[in-house]
Enzyme design. Sequence first.
Site, PDB file in Angstrom:
ATOM      1  N   SER A  84       1.154   8.611   5.083  1.00 10.38           N
ATOM      2  CA  SER A  84       0.575   8.545   3.740  1.00 10.38           C
ATOM      3  C   SER A  84       1.703   8.891   2.774  1.00 10.38           C
ATOM      4  O   SER A  84       2.254   9.987   2.831  1.00 10.38           O
ATOM      5  CB  SER A  84      -0.561   9.556   3.616  1.00 10.38           C
ATOM      6  OG  SER A  84      -0.932   9.657   2.267  1.00 10.38           O
ATOM      7  N   ARG A  85       2.041   7.958   1.923  1.00  7.82           N
ATOM      8  CA  ARG A  85       3.184   8.194   1.028  1.00  7.82           C
ATOM      9  C   ARG A  85       2.860   9.195  -0.067  1.00  7.82           C
ATOM     10  O   ARG A  85       3.740   9.672  -0.744  1.00  7.82           O
ATOM     11  CB  ARG A  85       3.651   6.869   0.424  1.00  7.82           C
ATOM     12  CG  ARG A  85       4.391   6.042   1.450  1.00  7.82           C
ATOM     13  CD  ARG A  85       4.754   4.683   0.938  1.00  7.82           C
ATOM     14  NE  ARG A  85       4.855   3.769   2.056  1.00  7.82           N
ATOM     15  CZ  ARG A  85       4.774   2.464   1.975  1.00  7.82           C
ATOM     16  NH1 ARG A  85       4.581   1.904   0.809  1.00  7.82           N
ATOM     17  NH2 ARG A  85       4.894   1.714   3.035  1.00  7.82           N
ATOM     18  N   VAL A  86       1.568   9.475  -0.248  1.00 12.57           N
ATOM     19  CA  VAL A  86       1.201  10.476  -1.249  1.00 12.57           C
ATOM     20  C   VAL A  86       1.419  11.873  -0.662  1.00 12.57           C
ATOM     21  O   VAL A  86       1.801  12.809  -1.354  1.00 12.57           O
ATOM     22  CB  VAL A  86      -0.264  10.263  -1.680  1.00 12.57           C
ATOM     23  CG1 VAL A  86      -0.762  11.419  -2.500  1.00 12.57           C
ATOM     24  CG2 VAL A  86      -0.380   8.975  -2.467  1.00 12.57           C
ATOM     25  N   THR A 120       0.819  -1.220   0.000  1.00 15.61           N
ATOM     26  CA  THR A 120       0.000   0.000   0.000  1.00 15.61           C
ATOM     27  C   THR A 120       0.853   1.270   0.000  1.00 15.61           C
ATOM     28  O   THR A 120       2.060   1.235   0.194  1.00 15.61           O
ATOM     29  CB  THR A 120      -0.928   0.008   1.233  1.00 15.61           C
ATOM     30  OG1 THR A 120      -0.144  -0.321   2.380  1.00 15.61           O
ATOM     31  CG2 THR A 120      -2.030  -1.000   1.088  1.00 15.61           C
TER      32      THR A 120
END
Lengths: 131, 508
Positions: free
Chosen positions: B370-372, B344
């Site tokens: 959150s990598r975004v 994810t």
Amino acid sequence: MSAATKQAKTLARQLFNLSLVDGAVSAERVQGVLAYVEKSSPPNALLVLRLYHHLVSVELARRIALVEHAGSIEPTVLKAIAAAMTQHYGRAITSTAKPNPSLIAGLRVRVGDDVYESSAASRLQALSSAC
Amino acid sequence: MSTVLEQIEQQIAKLSTKSVKKNTGTIRAIADGVAKLDGLSDVMYNEMVQFPGGAIGIALNLEEDEVGCVILGDISGLKEGDEVQTTGRLLSVPVGKALLGRAVDALGQPVDGKGPIDSKEFYPVEKIAPGIIVRKSVSQPLFTGITAIDSMIPIGRGQRELIIGDRGTGKTTITIDTIINQARINRTGLASGDKNFRPVYSIYVAIGQKNSNIVRTMTALEAAGALEYTIIVAAPAADNPANQYLAPYSGAAMGEWFMENGMDALIVYDDLSKHAVAYRQISLILKRPSGREAFPGDVFYLHSRLLERAARLDGKGSLTALPIIETLAGDLSAYIPTNVISITDGQIFLETDLFNQGIRPAVSVGLSVSRVGSSAQIKATKQVAGKLKGELAQYRELAAFAQFGADLDAKTKAQLDRGGRIVELFKQPQLNPISIELQASFLWAMQKNYFDDIDVKKIVVAAAKLREFLTTRKQPLLDKIRTKAALDAELEAELKTACDEWKAGYKS
């Protein structure tokens, strides 16, 4: 799968391969194989023979067109079916007739796993399942 | 004339004698929803196999002399020697807007008693995920309506964000709140008549859950008016493992329809731990070699191929995935959690301790990411929440240190005080998502120290009162914040006036 079953499967497959001549099961070779099994009595001989029987019966079924029919069937029709199947599969296929009144009318041809349905019974079933 | 009739009759005769070819096999053994079949020499991997009595199977193991097949549906009437046949079709499920507001099983058949579903399109359950060329980076936000998440762990459309935690920590609640928030945004957006507005449709996949829980979720969604934008795919605990294994893929196929047709969709997999267990059961019965914790070797691929189907497509829509994983005693390093964490684009970790302390949602700021990142946030949120995560992480560290009762300097005390207020501000009751403009407004108020002189224990009440004040009295201001999506000098001035007005009338 246990090691013994695996071993039996491998041996049955080897014996089956030995029973083929030009890709078809040879009665002479089968006799030879049976004689060998009787003489050498390998471990799990019964299982080996059962598996061998299964492989041979599957192979034989691939070379026979079993024609199930409701009414009478002309020998010329059987010949025509055998010729058509031989051409379709690219291997020699003989045809055998088997009366089956439950078809009501028409034919059912079975070559190995493939079934060609052209019977009144199958159409009625298709109709009833569509309703 | 008679020749013409003869010709037609000949044609009819030709058609009427047309034979149907089918590839058949026989049941050699059947146990625990899995059948071993002889024959079926033409069967394809994952092809549907027709069993007598209408049951459908999926060919999963193609071996030298037998086919392993999981059966979906009733197996009570099947026996050894029964004939089965191939269908030449891969398993497909109905897709489209006709499914919205409905609860279906893993095969897309209705289970809610509301009659048949009039769906004209079908999508295959198993599909290769979109490739590199067609994908677009995630940059549009998907608001959960949960302040702690939208401000610190933003989720974008097309992202895969894992929700992970022990049982009873509020994992499902977060996803339900998110679905409710999408419905609320959809209603506002569609009513506004904005041509550029893109609604988000939701799919909730319940795997191995109690039927009572599924009913509770449906009731909550219906009560919030969110069911009309939602599809529920139910494979409850009583369903056979094959259905539980297929349900998330069926849900993904339904979501892909929205994505492929230029719409945005959100899919929740609740939960993938039970999905892995169902797959392990099938694999063990199929006598596939087992590995760590008896899971089969392809358990990583099981989830990676599912989650890779969530994407944002160039020129089309998006599919956002919120998979849920249940941990045991907070162990993030177990087999399935580590697998899914690595697939994810981030995770929201919910802590039992925080939950028990009354901090709900119990989001662990340190372990959630959150990598975004901020690319999926509107400017207004970035302006007011840019430093929040750092401040909160610092607070947690200092709070742990302060427990020893050591003397603290003024700066540390101030940090602790501020952190405590932020924690209180993030507390939010369930099924009550907050709009992004409201979040930005009260976080702005917090940044501008409007809560500093309020007792920490009364922050929750004060924040609720501020939200109520803004919603009832300053709706035009909130509309402006939503439309502009940024806080300029003019809006800040208006916010200041509004907050001053609230503060003047606020009595603690």
